[in-house]
Every structure is written in structure tokens, then in C-alpha cells.
Design an enzyme around this catalytic site. Structure first.
Site, PDB file in Angstrom:
ATOM      1  N   ARG A 112       0.861  -1.168   0.000  1.00 50.20           N
ATOM      2  CA  ARG A 112       0.000   0.000   0.000  1.00 50.20           C
ATOM      3  C   ARG A 112       0.908   1.231   0.000  1.00 50.20           C
ATOM      4  O   ARG A 112       2.049   1.169   0.472  1.00 50.20           O
ATOM      5  CB  ARG A 112      -0.897   0.025   1.235  1.00 50.20           C
ATOM      6  CG  ARG A 112      -1.834  -1.166   1.364  1.00 50.20           C
ATOM      7  CD  ARG A 112      -2.629  -1.088   2.665  1.00 50.20           C
ATOM      8  NE  ARG A 112      -3.590  -2.184   2.779  1.00 50.20           N
ATOM      9  CZ  ARG A 112      -3.352  -3.337   3.389  1.00 50.20           C
ATOM     10  NH1 ARG A 112      -2.171  -3.560   3.957  1.00 50.20           N
ATOM     11  NH2 ARG A 112      -4.267  -4.289   3.448  1.00 50.20           N
ATOM     12  N   LYS A 136      -2.657  -2.870   7.882  1.00 53.07           N
ATOM     13  CA  LYS A 136      -3.871  -2.419   8.549  1.00 53.07           C
ATOM     14  C   LYS A 136      -4.088  -3.191   9.850  1.00 53.07           C
ATOM     15  O   LYS A 136      -3.846  -4.393   9.922  1.00 53.07           O
ATOM     16  CB  LYS A 136      -5.085  -2.610   7.634  1.00 53.07           C
ATOM     17  CG  LYS A 136      -5.123  -1.653   6.457  1.00 53.07           C
ATOM     18  CD  LYS A 136      -6.416  -1.820   5.670  1.00 53.07           C
ATOM     19  CE  LYS A 136      -6.513  -0.798   4.548  1.00 53.07           C
ATOM     20  NZ  LYS A 136      -7.766  -0.956   3.775  1.00 53.07           N
ATOM     21  N   HIS A 171      -2.862   3.001  -6.047  1.00 51.65           N
ATOM     22  CA  HIS A 171      -3.417   1.747  -5.527  1.00 51.65           C
ATOM     23  C   HIS A 171      -3.644   0.737  -6.645  1.00 51.65           C
ATOM     24  O   HIS A 171      -3.610  -0.481  -6.418  1.00 51.65           O
ATOM     25  CB  HIS A 171      -4.721   2.018  -4.784  1.00 51.65           C
ATOM     26  CG  HIS A 171      -5.065   0.946  -3.792  1.00 51.65           C
ATOM     27  ND1 HIS A 171      -4.278   0.666  -2.695  1.00 51.65           N
ATOM     28  CD2 HIS A 171      -6.106   0.072  -3.733  1.00 51.65           C
ATOM     29  CE1 HIS A 171      -4.822  -0.322  -1.994  1.00 51.65           C
ATOM     30  NE2 HIS A 171      -5.924  -0.699  -2.612  1.00 51.65           N
ATOM     31  N   ARG A 197      -0.855  -1.686  -6.976  1.00 54.93           N
ATOM     32  CA  ARG A 197      -0.945  -2.826  -6.053  1.00 54.93           C
ATOM     33  C   ARG A 197      -1.912  -3.877  -6.593  1.00 54.93           C
ATOM     34  O   ARG A 197      -1.636  -5.077  -6.545  1.00 54.93           O
ATOM     35  CB  ARG A 197      -1.386  -2.312  -4.684  1.00 54.93           C
ATOM     36  CG  ARG A 197      -1.715  -3.373  -3.654  1.00 54.93           C
ATOM     37  CD  ARG A 197      -1.987  -2.674  -2.322  1.00 54.93           C
ATOM     38  NE  ARG A 197      -2.902  -3.389  -1.455  1.00 54.93           N
ATOM     39  CZ  ARG A 197      -2.542  -4.287  -0.544  1.00 54.93           C
ATOM     40  NH1 ARG A 197      -1.276  -4.611  -0.408  1.00 54.93           N
ATOM     41  NH2 ARG A 197      -3.446  -4.861   0.236  1.00 54.93           N
ATOM     42  N   HIS A 199      -4.243  -9.211   3.280  1.00 54.58           N
ATOM     43  CA  HIS A 199      -5.695  -9.232   3.399  1.00 54.58           C
ATOM     44  C   HIS A 199      -6.088 -10.105   4.586  1.00 54.58           C
ATOM     45  O   HIS A 199      -5.602 -11.226   4.730  1.00 54.58           O
ATOM     46  CB  HIS A 199      -6.345  -9.796   2.130  1.00 54.58           C
ATOM     47  CG  HIS A 199      -6.319  -8.847   0.981  1.00 54.58           C
ATOM     48  ND1 HIS A 199      -6.472  -9.255  -0.327  1.00 54.58           N
ATOM     49  CD2 HIS A 199      -6.160  -7.497   0.930  1.00 54.58           C
ATOM     50  CE1 HIS A 199      -6.412  -8.207  -1.129  1.00 54.58           C
ATOM     51  NE2 HIS A 199      -6.215  -7.133  -0.390  1.00 54.58           N
ATOM     52  N   TYR A 214      -9.621 -10.749  -7.135  1.00 56.60           N
ATOM     53  CA  TYR A 214      -8.665 -10.783  -8.236  1.00 56.60           C
ATOM     54  C   TYR A 214      -8.918 -11.959  -9.165  1.00 56.60           C
ATOM     55  O   TYR A 214      -8.581 -11.914 -10.343  1.00 56.60           O
ATOM     56  CB  TYR A 214      -7.233 -10.829  -7.691  1.00 56.60           C
ATOM     57  CG  TYR A 214      -6.894  -9.589  -6.905  1.00 56.60           C
ATOM     58  CD1 TYR A 214      -6.669  -8.382  -7.545  1.00 56.60           C
ATOM     59  CD2 TYR A 214      -6.837  -9.618  -5.514  1.00 56.60           C
ATOM     60  CE1 TYR A 214      -6.391  -7.230  -6.819  1.00 56.60           C
ATOM     61  CE2 TYR A 214      -6.545  -8.472  -4.791  1.00 56.60           C
ATOM     62  CZ  TYR A 214      -6.337  -7.290  -5.447  1.00 56.60           C
ATOM     63  OH  TYR A 214      -6.071  -6.158  -4.735  1.00 56.60           O
TER      64      TYR A 214
END
Length: 314
Positions: free
Chosen positions: A169, A192, A260, A263, A286, A295
Site C-alpha cells: 500500500r 492495517k 493503488h 498494487r 488481506h 482478483y
């Protein structure tokens, strides 16, 4: 256009305010929630509490909160949709409210079924919009030539190479410190929610960072940001967004060609080359495999497009 939330002047009861503050502090302490996450939760839950206060024409003490009905929930959701809130945003708000109520019910000992049984509105998941491999390479080439100074061009290339080559990120790339250079074969990234992951570093990324460090006029310091602005401070992510904007305009790329998107491109191209979905989930950081599975849809959509164009009966 979505209207401003009309609850800013509504008085929330002290008991509800204290409960919300305790809930948010526990989110941070026990679950490692990021500041942006807790702020979003706070705004969503305050909006709900303010609506209920107006809807029932009474301050919402804890006893009143325990008495929320299915009809109250439907009225809130109808009100939100009526003022232009989209299905995705409303689903996010409802999730925040449910989390708060589940916590409050456990603390206060009441049955939160009316809130927890409320169904979120359906919405179509937005698929990631990756660049093609050729477009990603052209972006990297263009970043260097558009810079006014060689070291700034090298810096921008290094940052975007980390996004595309390592799946970082932008906040993670700009969070690197001077002590992280020269880059090792792997990086320990805190993403995150404070979750750590190990990310392999491709040689192109190491070389791009080395080239930047060699040209950068600001001395590297262990505790300072690795990527620096023109005056020596930490690089503002908005500058990377701006150089990507200029590149996509010069190259005729769509507005979705953002930092982004690099990524997303990393993940999609890796999957297309036979990468394992679980491994890609770990590389991206994730929390849920379902996020990474988006994806798969992107790759399938591309394959079907190729198939449609190449089918002999067209």
C-alpha cells in the site's frame, strides 16, 4: 450528491456517549484498530444514534437503546437511502452499528436481535481495476522523465516500484524508514490493524531504492522516513498521486490508473502467472481470503474477454 449528515446538532445522551467511547477505546486496545477505522466507526454509530434520537423524539439512554425495534432499523435505513447514501456505504454503517450493539448487549445483558438481524442492502462488489503489464511498465518509465530533478524522478520510480513489484500500500511504502535501506530480500511490513506480514523484495525494487538513495540530497537517518520530500521532510502521499495523475494523462490511461491500481496490478499479474491465491492473500496482507478472491474475478473477466474476441464464430 450525498447530503451532509443532519445529526451534528443532536444531543446524544451521556450514557450512550460513554458507551461509544468505551467501545472505540477497546477496539483500539484489543483489536489494534487503526485510527481511520475507529473514526469511521464513530461517525457511523453517532449518525445512527442521532437518527434514533430524532426518530423517537427522546434522548437515547441505554434503556432506550435496548428497546430498538425492527421498525426503527428499517426507518433508519430508509432515511439514509432517502438522503442519497449508497448501498455500499449503508452496509458499512450497518456493520459498525451491529458491532457496537453486539458489544453493548454483552456488556449490558440484553437481547440485540432487532439490530443484529437487520439485513444489509445488496450491492455489486467493485472489481479491482489493474493496469496491463505494458501500461504498468510505461508508467514506471514515464515517472522518471517527467520529474524536474533526477533524484525526485528516482524517488517516484522507487515508490511506485514497491507498489507494483511488492504489492505494498502507498502508506506502507512511505512508512519505510532510513534503517530499512538498503532493502533486504524480505521486508517486515506492518499493515492495517497493526498486522505484520513478510513481503519478498524483487531485485528491481531494491535497485530502484538504491538508485534513489544514491541521488537523494538529504542524508539518510535511521528513524527518518526513507522517502523524502523536496525540503527533506517525509514524502506526502499526495505527491505520488499527482505524478501518477500526470503519467496517466500523458499515456492516455483511464482515471483508475492510481497508485493503488499498481498494487492491484501486482496481485492480478501474479495470479495470472499461476500464483496461489492463499500466498497472494499473505503478500497483500488481506485479513479475509474473500477480499483476495476479487482478483480471481478480474483474471476470469480478462480471460473471457480474450476468448470472446478470439472465438472463431464471432
Amino acid at each position: 450528491m450525498t447530503q451532509e449528515k443532519p445529526h451534528l446538532g443532536v444531543q446524544i445522551s451521556p450514557a450512550a456517549t460513554e458507551a461509544l467511547a468505551t467501545f472505540l477505546s477497546q477496539m483500539t486496545a484489543l483489536r489494534g484498530a487503526a485510527k481511520n477505522t475507529t473514526e469511521a466507526y464513530q461517525a457511523d454509530i453517532l449518525g445512527f444514534l442521532a437518527f434514533i434520537t430524532q426518530h423517537t423524539a427522546a434522548p437515547q439512554g441505554l434503556n432506550a437503546l435496548k428497546a430498538i425495534t425492527v421498525q426503527d432499523m428499517r426507518a433508519w435505513m430508509a432515511f439514509e437511502r432517502g438522503r442519497g447514501v449508497g448501498a455500499r456505504s449503508l452496509a458499512r454503517s450497518l456493520s459498525a452499528v451491529k458491532s457496537f450493539y453486539a458489544w453493548l448487549a454483552e456488556r449490558e445483558g440484553f437481547e440485540p436481535t432487532a439490530v443484529l438481524s437487520t439485513r444489509a442492502p445488496k450491492f455489486q462488489n467493485k472489481l479491482p481495476r489493474p493496469l496491463t503489464k505494458d501500461a504498468a511498465v510505461k508508467v514506471l518509465d514515464n515517472l522518471e522523465v517527467q520529474a524536474t530533478e533526477a533524484w525526485i524522478g528516482a524517488r517516484d520510480v522507487a515508490v511506485v516500484t514497491l507498489l507494483y513489484g511488492c504489492g505494498l500500500r502507498i502508506s506502507e511504502a512511505l512508512g519505510l524508514k532510513g534503517r530499512d535501506a538498503p532493502l533486504a530480500d524480505v521486508l517486515r511490513i506492518k499493515g492495517k490493524g497493526g498486522k505484520e506480514r513478510i513481503v519478498p523484495v524483487i531485485s528491481a525494487a531494491r535497485e530502484a531504492v538504491d538508485a534513489y538513495i544514491k541521488l537523494c540530497p538529504h542524508p539518510s537517518e535511521p528513524d527518518m522516513a526513507l522517502f523524502r520530500g523536496a525540503r527533506g521532510g517525509a514524502l506526502n502521499p499526495r505527491l505520488i498521486q499527482k505524478v501518477m495523475e500526470r503519467s496517466r494523462l500523458q499515456l492516455g490511461l483511464p482515471a483508475t490508473a492510481t497508485p493503488h491500481a499498481m498494487r492491484h496490478s501486482f496481485a492480478t499479474h501474479l495470479l495470472g502467472a499461476g500464483g496461489d491465491l492463499r500466498a497472494i492473500q499473505e503478500l497483500l496482507g488481506h485479513a479475509s481470503l474473500s477480499t483476495t478472491q476479487a482478483y480471481t474475478a478480474v483474471d476470469t473477466a480478462h480471460l473471457m474477454d480474450v476468448y470472446e474476441r478470439a472465438h472463431p464464430r464471432r
